[in-house]
Design a protein around this motif. Structure first.
Motif, PDB file in Angstrom:
ATOM      1  N   ASP A 208      18.976  15.467 -47.463  1.00  0.00           N
ATOM      2  CA  ASP A 208      18.463  13.987 -46.111  1.00  0.00           C
ATOM      3  C   ASP A 208      17.924  15.585 -45.548  1.00  0.00           C
ATOM      4  N   ALA A 209      16.566  14.946 -45.553  1.00  0.00           N
ATOM      5  CA  ALA A 209      16.031  16.193 -44.399  1.00  0.00           C
ATOM      6  C   ALA A 209      15.846  15.296 -43.152  1.00  0.00           C
TER       7      ALA A 209
ATOM      8  N   PRO B 278       7.804  19.630 -27.746  1.00  0.00           N
ATOM      9  CA  PRO B 278       6.561  18.649 -26.840  1.00  0.00           C
ATOM     10  C   PRO B 278       5.823  19.872 -26.847  1.00  0.00           C
ATOM     11  N   ASP B 279       5.135  20.332 -27.855  1.00  0.00           N
ATOM     12  CA  ASP B 279       3.869  20.638 -28.884  1.00  0.00           C
ATOM     13  C   ASP B 279       3.523  20.247 -29.634  1.00  0.00           C
ATOM     14  N   GLY B 280       4.294  18.709 -29.881  1.00  0.00           N
ATOM     15  CA  GLY B 280       3.591  17.342 -31.212  1.00  0.00           C
ATOM     16  C   GLY B 280       3.815  18.376 -32.802  1.00  0.00           C
ATOM     17  N   GLU B 281       4.952  19.213 -33.004  1.00  0.00           N
ATOM     18  CA  GLU B 281       5.162  19.642 -34.114  1.00  0.00           C
ATOM     19  C   GLU B 281       6.867  18.659 -34.014  1.00  0.00           C
ATOM     20  N   TYR B 282       6.475  18.018 -35.975  1.00  0.00           N
ATOM     21  CA  TYR B 282       7.690  17.126 -35.876  1.00  0.00           C
ATOM     22  C   TYR B 282       8.714  17.331 -36.145  1.00  0.00           C
ATOM     23  N   GLU B 283       9.707  16.844 -36.162  1.00  0.00           N
ATOM     24  CA  GLU B 283      11.230  17.473 -36.554  1.00  0.00           C
ATOM     25  C   GLU B 283      11.310  17.194 -37.760  1.00  0.00           C
ATOM     26  N   TRP B 284      10.460  16.694 -38.728  1.00  0.00           N
ATOM     27  CA  TRP B 284      10.703  16.441 -40.099  1.00  0.00           C
ATOM     28  C   TRP B 284      10.221  17.434 -41.028  1.00  0.00           C
TER      29      TRP B 284
ATOM     30  N   ASP C  34      15.356  11.459 -48.733  1.00  0.00           N
ATOM     31  CA  ASP C  34      14.165  11.135 -47.851  1.00  0.00           C
ATOM     32  C   ASP C  34      13.263  10.817 -48.615  1.00  0.00           C
ATOM     33  N   ASP C  35      12.248  10.573 -47.965  1.00  0.00           N
ATOM     34  CA  ASP C  35      10.800  10.346 -48.599  1.00  0.00           C
ATOM     35  C   ASP C  35       9.908  12.097 -48.687  1.00  0.00           C
ATOM     36  N   PRO C  36      10.494  12.442 -49.433  1.00  0.00           N
ATOM     37  CA  PRO C  36       9.891  14.058 -49.517  1.00  0.00           C
ATOM     38  C   PRO C  36       8.518  14.253 -49.332  1.00  0.00           C
TER      39      PRO C  36
ATOM     40  N   LYS D 103       8.409  29.198 -52.851  1.00  0.00           N
ATOM     41  CA  LYS D 103       7.235  28.271 -51.328  1.00  0.00           C
ATOM     42  C   LYS D 103       8.712  27.764 -51.010  1.00  0.00           C
ATOM     43  N   THR D 104       8.350  27.519 -49.534  1.00  0.00           N
ATOM     44  CA  THR D 104       9.187  26.781 -48.972  1.00  0.00           C
ATOM     45  C   THR D 104       8.039  25.306 -48.783  1.00  0.00           C
ATOM     46  N   ASP D 105       7.407  24.762 -48.773  1.00  0.00           N
ATOM     47  CA  ASP D 105       6.854  24.350 -48.370  1.00  0.00           C
ATOM     48  C   ASP D 105       6.760  23.097 -49.596  1.00  0.00           C
ATOM     49  N   LYS D 106       6.577  23.855 -50.153  1.00  0.00           N
ATOM     50  CA  LYS D 106       6.630  23.022 -51.693  1.00  0.00           C
ATOM     51  C   LYS D 106       7.506  21.813 -51.802  1.00  0.00           C
ATOM     52  N   LYS D 107       6.654  20.785 -53.113  1.00  0.00           N
ATOM     53  CA  LYS D 107       7.740  19.635 -52.955  1.00  0.00           C
ATOM     54  C   LYS D 107       9.041  20.207 -54.537  1.00  0.00           C
ATOM     55  N   PRO D 108       9.746  19.572 -54.571  1.00  0.00           N
ATOM     56  CA  PRO D 108      11.018  20.022 -55.718  1.00  0.00           C
ATOM     57  C   PRO D 108      10.707  20.254 -56.641  1.00  0.00           C
TER      58      PRO D 108
END
Ligand SMILES: [Zn+2]
Length: 380
Positions: free
Chosen positions: A9-10, A24-30, A55-57, A198-203
């Motif tokens: 769960d992200a 505070p700079d606008g990056e999203y926690e998700w 969650d929604d990947p 890669k860490t930004d890859k989808k499952p």
């Protein structure tokens, strides 16, 4: 032994779908949570453990907490791990540390899992160990299996944010979660995740095409960035609408790419001009207003396209990016440095009293003025 199943769960959703939940700079926690969860999934999968995302990947929706726990309960998951990053005041400060939560009362199994994960997570982030905590969070209360919620660090901490902006740290954090879960299962000698992950890859499961080879493998074989964000861009170029990385969209994209049927040339964004920015508007609000993805990762991409090196989302980089995109001088209307402007304010000669008037006096953006104001407070 039956195959284990881990519910991952992200926390929250990305792209501004969850109010607040940003730095505070606008990056999203998700975005941070997702990178951790993707790395955890890769390592668990490499070790023969099944995973499901609750969650929604794609980050496009913020799945409700009950929907998340219902999904894990219905799937009969063996453990549940929710990744989050903390916030204190929402303004930059020097609070710091990593903590792992279980539900209130005595939860021996969840606590055992939490202990295995927390010790490894602290090492991965390299931050202060805030220890094991208990709280009445829905995801640890409503789950029928051992469940933990990790707070990797503070998004509004000048100390912790450095870790969150480092993809290698988030990857290590995800692997630390996987290692902790494997240890909890009594599975030792675990294997590393594939190096190409890669860490930004989808499952991986969602990028496999039913016709054998996957779009990801195909792109990699061509040396093309196979990340979700790049596939989304390619999908637009090849006329695959509303790309969300579903199996059928991946098959369509793969077929179109193999057939070479582009609908338009790739956007030459280095020459693209966006609308003018409004006075005092920040980069995130600007991008949102003009309908462009304002996530940190997209701003990072835009920054590199516009020749801003080593983008970390600092205020001055954000101003620079805004200037370049909008082709206007929203910032640095003054050739003066922050230090010079701060000293002029302290001297007070010919300086308006109100903040907004002062900002206009120097012709700088709100973010830049904020830096000046901070410096003034230090000088005073
Ligand atoms: Zn959170």
């Amino acid at each position: 032994m039956a195959k284990k199943l881990v519910a991952l769960d992200a926390g929250h959703g990305g792209f501004g779908v969850t109010p607040g939940k940003r730095t505070p700079d606008g990056e999203y926690e998700w975005d941070f949570n997702n990178k951790v969860i993707v790395a955890a999934a890769a390592k668990l999968t490499a070790n023969g453990v099944d995973v499901i995302r609750v969650d929604d990947p794609t980050g496009r929706t913020d799945v409700g907490l009950t929907a998340r726990t219902n999904k894990a309960n219905a799937a009969g998951a063996d453990v549940y791990v929710s990744s989050h990053h903390n916030a204190n005041t929402g303004k930059w400060g020097n609070w710091t540390g990593t903590e792992t939560f279980t539900y209130l009362g005595s939860q021996p199994e969840s606590e055992k899992l939490a202990k295995e994960v927390q010790s490894r997570l602290v090492k991965a982030y390299g931050l202060r160990d805030r220890g094991l905590k208990k709280d009445n969070f829905a995801v640890v209360r409503q789950t029928k299996m051992p469940a933990i919620l990790t707070e990797g660090g503070y998004m509004d901490s000048t100390i912790d944010i450095k870790k969150m902006r480092d993809n290698s740290v988030l990857k290590a954090a995800g692997e630390a979660i996987a290692d902790g879960v494997l240890a909890y299962f009594g599975m030792s000698n675990n294997k590393p995740a594939p190096a190409t992950q890669k860490t930004d890859k989808k499952p991986a499961s969602s990028s496999k095409s039913s016709s054998g080879g996957s779009i990801v493998d195909y792109l990699k074989s061509k040396g093309i960035d196979a990340s979700f964000s790049n596939r989304k861009k390619l999908a637009a170029e090849y006329g695959v609408k509303g790309y969300e990385g579903t199996a059928s969209q991946n098959v369509t994209l793969l077929e179109k790419m193999k057939a070479g049927k582009k609908v338009s040339a790739p956007a030459k964004s280095s020459t693209k001009k966006y609308p003018a920015a409004k006075s005092g508007e920040g980069i995130v609000d600007y991008l949102k207003r003009i309908g462009v993805n304002s996530s940190f990762s997209n701003r990072e991409k835009l920054a590199s396209q516009y020749g801003i090196k080593g983008y970390k989302g600092t205020a001055s980089q954000n101003n620079q990016l805004l200037d370049k995109l909008s082709g206007s001088k929203t910032s640095s209307g003054s050739s003066k440095s922050i230090e010079q402007m701060a000293k002029e304010i302290v001297r007070g000669v010919g300086i308006p009293n109100r903040h907004e008037a002062r900002r206009k006096h120097f012709g700088i953006s709100a973010a830049e003025y904020e830096q000046v104001r901070k410096r003034v407070n230090q000088l005073l």
